[in-house]
Each structure stands twice: as structure tokens, then as C-alpha cells.
Design a protein around this motif. Structure first.
Motif, PDB file in Angstrom:
ATOM      1  N   ALA A   1     -12.248  11.708  -0.866  1.00  0.00           N
ATOM      2  CA  ALA A   1     -12.166  10.437  -0.254  1.00  0.00           C
ATOM      3  C   ALA A   1     -10.433  10.304  -1.294  1.00  0.00           C
ATOM      4  O   ALA A   1      -9.765  10.689  -2.122  1.00  0.00           O
ATOM      5  CB  ALA A   1     -12.882   9.199  -0.577  1.00  0.00           C
ATOM      6  N   VAL A   2      -9.422   9.833  -0.523  1.00  0.00           N
ATOM      7  CA  VAL A   2      -8.074   9.502  -0.742  1.00  0.00           C
ATOM      8  C   VAL A   2      -7.386   8.102  -0.039  1.00  0.00           C
ATOM      9  O   VAL A   2      -7.574   7.477   0.669  1.00  0.00           O
ATOM     10  CB  VAL A   2      -7.336  10.238   0.261  1.00  0.00           C
ATOM     11  N   GLN A   3      -6.908   7.364  -1.257  1.00  0.00           N
ATOM     12  CA  GLN A   3      -6.509   5.674  -1.102  1.00  0.00           C
ATOM     13  C   GLN A   3      -4.853   6.330  -0.121  1.00  0.00           C
ATOM     14  O   GLN A   3      -3.949   6.746  -1.221  1.00  0.00           O
ATOM     15  CB  GLN A   3      -5.800   5.867  -2.299  1.00  0.00           C
ATOM     16  N   TYR A   4      -4.740   5.556   0.745  1.00  0.00           N
ATOM     17  CA  TYR A   4      -3.425   5.499   0.789  1.00  0.00           C
ATOM     18  C   TYR A   4      -3.231   3.796   0.381  1.00  0.00           C
ATOM     19  O   TYR A   4      -3.902   2.716   1.087  1.00  0.00           O
ATOM     20  CB  TYR A   4      -3.381   5.581   2.806  1.00  0.00           C
ATOM     21  N   ILE A   5      -1.970   4.068   0.236  1.00  0.00           N
ATOM     22  CA  ILE A   5      -1.169   2.314  -0.428  1.00  0.00           C
ATOM     23  C   ILE A   5       0.002   2.346   0.401  1.00  0.00           C
ATOM     24  O   ILE A   5       0.440   2.715   0.816  1.00  0.00           O
ATOM     25  CB  ILE A   5      -1.196   3.184  -2.000  1.00  0.00           C
ATOM     26  N   PRO A   6      -0.364   0.407   0.829  1.00  0.00           N
ATOM     27  CA  PRO A   6       0.713  -0.003   1.745  1.00  0.00           C
ATOM     28  C   PRO A   6       2.212   0.538   1.074  1.00  0.00           C
ATOM     29  O   PRO A   6       2.021  -0.227  -0.419  1.00  0.00           O
ATOM     30  CB  PRO A   6       0.234  -0.879   1.794  1.00  0.00           C
ATOM     31  N   ARG A   7       3.479   0.865   1.691  1.00  0.00           N
ATOM     32  CA  ARG A   7       4.455   0.806   0.923  1.00  0.00           C
ATOM     33  C   ARG A   7       4.983  -0.211   0.372  1.00  0.00           C
ATOM     34  O   ARG A   7       6.061   0.269  -0.633  1.00  0.00           O
ATOM     35  CB  ARG A   7       5.928   1.293   2.266  1.00  0.00           C
ATOM     36  N   GLU A   8       4.599  -1.456   0.404  1.00  0.00           N
ATOM     37  CA  GLU A   8       4.962  -2.583   0.197  1.00  0.00           C
ATOM     38  C   GLU A   8       4.928  -2.686  -1.255  1.00  0.00           C
ATOM     39  O   GLU A   8       5.310  -3.071  -2.038  1.00  0.00           O
ATOM     40  CB  GLU A   8       4.899  -3.587   1.138  1.00  0.00           C
ATOM     41  N   ASP A   9       3.637  -1.610  -1.454  1.00  0.00           N
ATOM     42  CA  ASP A   9       3.001  -1.785  -2.794  1.00  0.00           C
ATOM     43  C   ASP A   9       3.128  -1.141  -3.735  1.00  0.00           C
ATOM     44  O   ASP A   9       2.317  -0.747  -4.769  1.00  0.00           O
ATOM     45  CB  ASP A   9       1.296  -2.398  -2.857  1.00  0.00           C
ATOM     46  N   VAL A  10       4.028   0.010  -3.562  1.00  0.00           N
ATOM     47  CA  VAL A  10       4.909   0.893  -4.381  1.00  0.00           C
ATOM     48  C   VAL A  10       5.702   0.711  -4.567  1.00  0.00           C
ATOM     49  O   VAL A  10       6.930   0.418  -4.063  1.00  0.00           O
ATOM     50  CB  VAL A  10       4.816   2.625  -3.041  1.00  0.00           C
ATOM     51  N   ASP A  11       6.207   0.823  -5.562  1.00  0.00           N
ATOM     52  CA  ASP A  11       7.201   0.866  -6.746  1.00  0.00           C
ATOM     53  C   ASP A  11       8.244   2.225  -6.015  1.00  0.00           C
ATOM     54  O   ASP A  11       8.528   3.280  -6.560  1.00  0.00           O
ATOM     55  CB  ASP A  11       8.015   0.811  -8.133  1.00  0.00           C
ATOM     56  N   MET A  12       9.254   1.541  -4.352  1.00  0.00           N
ATOM     57  CA  MET A  12       9.499   3.336  -3.913  1.00  0.00           C
ATOM     58  C   MET A  12      11.120   3.585  -4.629  1.00  0.00           C
ATOM     59  O   MET A  12      11.366   4.808  -4.429  1.00  0.00           O
ATOM     60  CB  MET A  12      10.271   2.636  -2.458  1.00  0.00           C
ATOM     61  N   THR A  13      11.613   2.717  -5.708  1.00  0.00           N
ATOM     62  CA  THR A  13      12.657   2.885  -6.357  1.00  0.00           C
ATOM     63  C   THR A  13      12.794   4.135  -7.606  1.00  0.00           C
ATOM     64  O   THR A  13      13.309   4.992  -7.724  1.00  0.00           O
ATOM     65  CB  THR A  13      13.624   2.084  -7.489  1.00  0.00           C
ATOM     66  N   LEU A  14      11.235   4.319  -7.635  1.00  0.00           N
ATOM     67  CA  LEU A  14      10.458   5.659  -8.145  1.00  0.00           C
ATOM     68  C   LEU A  14      10.613   7.070  -7.673  1.00  0.00           C
ATOM     69  O   LEU A  14      10.509   7.499  -8.491  1.00  0.00           O
ATOM     70  CB  LEU A  14       9.665   5.639  -9.630  1.00  0.00           C
TER      71      LEU A  14
END
Length: 124
Positions: free
Chosen positions: A49-62
């Protein structure tokens, strides 16, 4: 005309996308890369199984988008991101189906992480 094969999930290759009620936290080098209570679990055939995480909950600056791309006949075109702080280990560590096929449309706007390219993907 699309020359790429398109396949529909079915009994021979089932795919499900379901909300995960747990908190999912992704870490690398002591930093939280993602932290969500809104992950989607994608279960495809006999794959883990793979966890898909909403972009808004990922630190996209990293993250840093790369030129790497791939294709899945069940999900569509896939783009990738590296996590520079992780060095070579974290090249293309993150992937996203930005325009997924209808059968897995729920993963649009979500990112997934390769477990071996981050320190942990914890389900809390």
C-alpha cells in the motif's frame, strides 16, 4: 492521439483508493517533510500500500522538481521530486500523478514517497 496504453483496474489488477484515518508523518534528516490526517491509501494488486499525501500537508519548500517522468497504464503520467537535503539517496524520492486517470482520480493533488529514500513514513 494517445499512443500510450490505458488499462482499467479490475479483478485481475484491482486498485482501491481509500481515506486513511491515521496521522501520516514523513521524516528525513530529523525534519518533518509531510504531516497529514488526510492521506489516501492506494492499494494496487499485490503491491505494498502507498500513502498519498495532500500537497498542502507537504513542505514543498524542501522538494525540488526533477525532469524524471514515468508512465503507468492504470494511473497515467507521473512526475517526480527530489529532497535535496537527503543527498543522492533522496533523488526522485517523491512522485505525483498530476492528471491521474479517472479510476484513481482521488490522488490528484497528492504526493507519495519512496520508503527507502526518506527516514520514515510513520502511521500514528
Amino acid at each position: 492521439m494517445n499512443s500510450k496504453p490505458v488499462k482499467i483496474p479490475g479483478p485481475d489488477h484491482p486498485i482501491s483508493v481509500t481515506p486513511n484515518p491515521a496521522r501520516i508523518v514523513v521524516t528525513l534528516d530529523g525534519r518533518i517533510i509531510a504531516d497529514t490526517r488526510k492521506a489516501l491509501t492506494l492499494q494496487e494488486a499485490t503491491y505494498p500500500a502507498v500513502q498519498y499525501i495532500p500537497r498542502e500537508d507537504v513542505d514543498m519548500t524542501l522538494l525540488e522538481r526533477t525532469e524524471h517522468v514515468s508512465y503507468c497504464p492504470y494511473k497515467g503520467d507521473c512526475s517526480y521530486y527530489s529532497i535535496p537535503s537527503g543527498g543522492e539517496r533522496s533523488v526522485n524520492a517523491v512522485w505525483s500523478y498530476e492528471a491521474p486517470y479517472a479510476a484513481v482520480g482521488g490522488i490528484k493533488g497528492h504526493l507519495a514517497f519512496y520508503p527507502g529514500r526518506v527516514d520514515a513514513i510513520e502511521e500514528r
